[in-house]
Design an enzyme around this catalytic site. Structure first.
Site, PDB file in Angstrom:
ATOM      1  N   SER A  94      47.854  28.986  10.568  1.00 45.36           N
ATOM      2  CA  SER A  94      47.492  29.764   9.634  1.00 45.36           C
ATOM      3  C   SER A  94      47.638  28.535   8.002  1.00 45.36           C
ATOM      4  O   SER A  94      48.331  27.904   8.618  1.00 45.36           O
ATOM      5  CB  SER A  94      48.317  30.603   9.145  1.00 45.36           C
ATOM      6  OG  SER A  94      48.248  31.920   8.056  1.00 45.36           O
ATOM      7  N   HIS A 108      41.577  31.363   2.751  1.00 45.34           N
ATOM      8  CA  HIS A 108      43.236  31.431   3.738  1.00 45.34           C
ATOM      9  C   HIS A 108      42.078  31.497   5.446  1.00 45.34           C
ATOM     10  O   HIS A 108      41.291  31.662   5.423  1.00 45.34           O
ATOM     11  CB  HIS A 108      43.331  33.014   4.060  1.00 45.34           C
ATOM     12  CG  HIS A 108      43.710  33.300   4.798  1.00 45.34           C
ATOM     13  ND1 HIS A 108      43.474  34.341   5.176  1.00 45.34           N
ATOM     14  CD2 HIS A 108      45.118  32.790   5.006  1.00 45.34           C
ATOM     15  CE1 HIS A 108      43.974  34.682   6.185  1.00 45.34           C
ATOM     16  NE2 HIS A 108      45.202  33.806   6.405  1.00 45.34           N
ATOM     17  N   VAL A 111      44.489  32.251  13.045  1.00 46.21           N
ATOM     18  CA  VAL A 111      43.866  32.619  14.375  1.00 46.21           C
ATOM     19  C   VAL A 111      45.273  32.504  15.265  1.00 46.21           C
ATOM     20  O   VAL A 111      46.831  31.911  14.909  1.00 46.21           O
ATOM     21  CB  VAL A 111      43.457  31.287  15.372  1.00 46.21           C
ATOM     22  CG1 VAL A 111      42.026  31.620  15.167  1.00 46.21           C
ATOM     23  CG2 VAL A 111      43.708  29.958  14.962  1.00 46.21           C
ATOM     24  N   ARG A 112      45.501  33.699  15.567  1.00 45.14           N
ATOM     25  CA  ARG A 112      47.158  33.782  16.604  1.00 45.14           C
ATOM     26  C   ARG A 112      46.836  34.818  17.750  1.00 45.14           C
ATOM     27  O   ARG A 112      45.996  34.971  18.640  1.00 45.14           O
ATOM     28  CB  ARG A 112      48.253  34.747  15.479  1.00 45.14           C
ATOM     29  CG  ARG A 112      46.748  35.504  14.940  1.00 45.14           C
ATOM     30  CD  ARG A 112      47.615  36.778  14.219  1.00 45.14           C
ATOM     31  NE  ARG A 112      47.223  38.140  13.250  1.00 45.14           N
ATOM     32  CZ  ARG A 112      46.243  38.424  12.344  1.00 45.14           C
ATOM     33  NH1 ARG A 112      45.066  36.950  12.317  1.00 45.14           N
ATOM     34  NH2 ARG A 112      45.156  39.292  12.452  1.00 45.14           N
ATOM     35  N   GLY A 260      62.503  37.391  11.452  1.00 50.59           N
ATOM     36  CA  GLY A 260      62.794  36.535  10.872  1.00 50.59           C
ATOM     37  C   GLY A 260      62.406  34.678  10.783  1.00 50.59           C
ATOM     38  O   GLY A 260      63.382  33.775  11.233  1.00 50.59           O
ATOM     39  N   GLY A 261      61.505  34.536  10.414  1.00 53.27           N
ATOM     40  CA  GLY A 261      60.332  34.030  10.452  1.00 53.27           C
ATOM     41  C   GLY A 261      60.763  32.334   9.686  1.00 53.27           C
ATOM     42  O   GLY A 261      61.807  33.140   8.179  1.00 53.27           O
TER      43      GLY A 261
END
Length: 302
Positions: A94, A108, A111-112, A260-261
């Site tokens: 990101s 912005h 890709v994920r 929880g990142g």
């Protein structure tokens, strides 16, 4: 359907982060990226890279993350009950770029890949991502180039892909509380798992690699334009819309915080300086008014 290959996806994402950081550092010409390598207590970790106070970019962040866990938060499974009881992995790249020059747009991209598994059942997986452009001062040439590049990326995957993902981008990057688009759009896709893994992975790669083809020519055209305090103040005001969207509407920000990142990495997208002004109205006939009248309303730029 061919089986998803998590290792192959991760290797591509790490190489994509390297490539984009090198291209942005070359375009800036003054400084490079500093890196934080971090571990997540619940599983996984990442590499966060930030360029600060460059010649062209006030701040640019390019993150890789790969987080995992034994179960998803209730907010994630409420809309996808089939994910309940499964372990998960989510990985992606990101990035957000905030230039100095108000004539150079903010941009912005991400890709994920997501996969949820449990013994004795087929994995549930999908790809997502896209890119969008947020100009402060609009140029038709830039908007057409941006969308033409997006269409060229999509074309090998079908004639319907660009119009569908352009519309999804317009719908997604919309500030409902303002009745206003965040920028001029681009591409947005999610939940992509058909017809098979190889096809979906190829599309995700094309979008990731295509971002700099869309963005850097715009940077080159605008980075040397002269600007003053008026343009800077409008840029800072419009950056407020970016903050509002990310904190109020963006699903990725919410997912990262709820799983929880790493907060510093998730909020790396925020501009280094920003301002709000009560009931601001651009002067009629001004370049600032043109942004609202000509560039923010959804249109077919091609």
């Amino acid at each position: 359907m061919n089986a998803p290959d998590k290792i192959q996806v991760k290797e591509f994402l790490l190489s994509l982060q390297d490539k984009i950081c090198q291209q942005l550092a070359d375009a800036d010409g003054k400084t490079g990226f500093s890196e934080d390598v971090w571990q997540r207590e619940g599983g996984g970790g990442g590499r966060s890279r930030v360029l600060r106070e460059g010649a062209v970019f006030e701040q640019a962040g390019v993150n890789f993350s790969h987080v995992s866990g034994t179960h998803l938060p209730a907010s994630a499974t409420a809309h996808r009950p089939e994910l309940t009881g499964r372990s998960f992995e989510a990985m992606g790249v990101s990035l957000v770029i905030h230039p100095h020059n108000p004539y150079v747009p903010t941009s912005h991209a991400n890709v994920r890949f997501f996969i949820a598994e449990k013994p004795g059942a087929d994995p549930i997986w999908w790809f997502g991502g896209g890119f969008d452009l947020t100009p402060y001062y609009g140029f038709t040439e830039d908007a057409v180039h941006w969308h033409q590049t997006a269409r060229d990326i999509c074309q090998p995957f079908g004639d319907d892909v660009y119009p569908r993902y352009k519309k999804w981008c317009d719908d997604y990057f919309y500030l409902r509380h303002r009745d206003e688009q965040r920028g001029i759009g681009g591409l947005f896709f999610d939940d992509l798992n058909s017809p098979d893994f190889d096809h979906c992975f190829a599309f995700m790669q094309a979008v990731g690699l295509g971002f700099t083809e869309a963005y850097l020519p715009v940077v080159e055209r605008r980075k040397s334009l002269s600007w003053g305090e008026r343009e800077r103040q409008f840029q800072l005001y419009r950056r407020g819309r970016y903050v509002e969207f990310n904190l109020v509407w963006d699903r990725g920000t919410l997912f990262g915080l709820q799983t929880g990142g790493r907060t510093e990495s998730i909020l790396m997208s925020m501009p280094p300086q920003v301002r709000w002004e009560y009931n601001y109205q651009p002067e009629a006939g001004s370049p600032e008014a043109e942004l609202y009248e000509k560039f923010l309303p959804v249109k077919d730029w091609l």
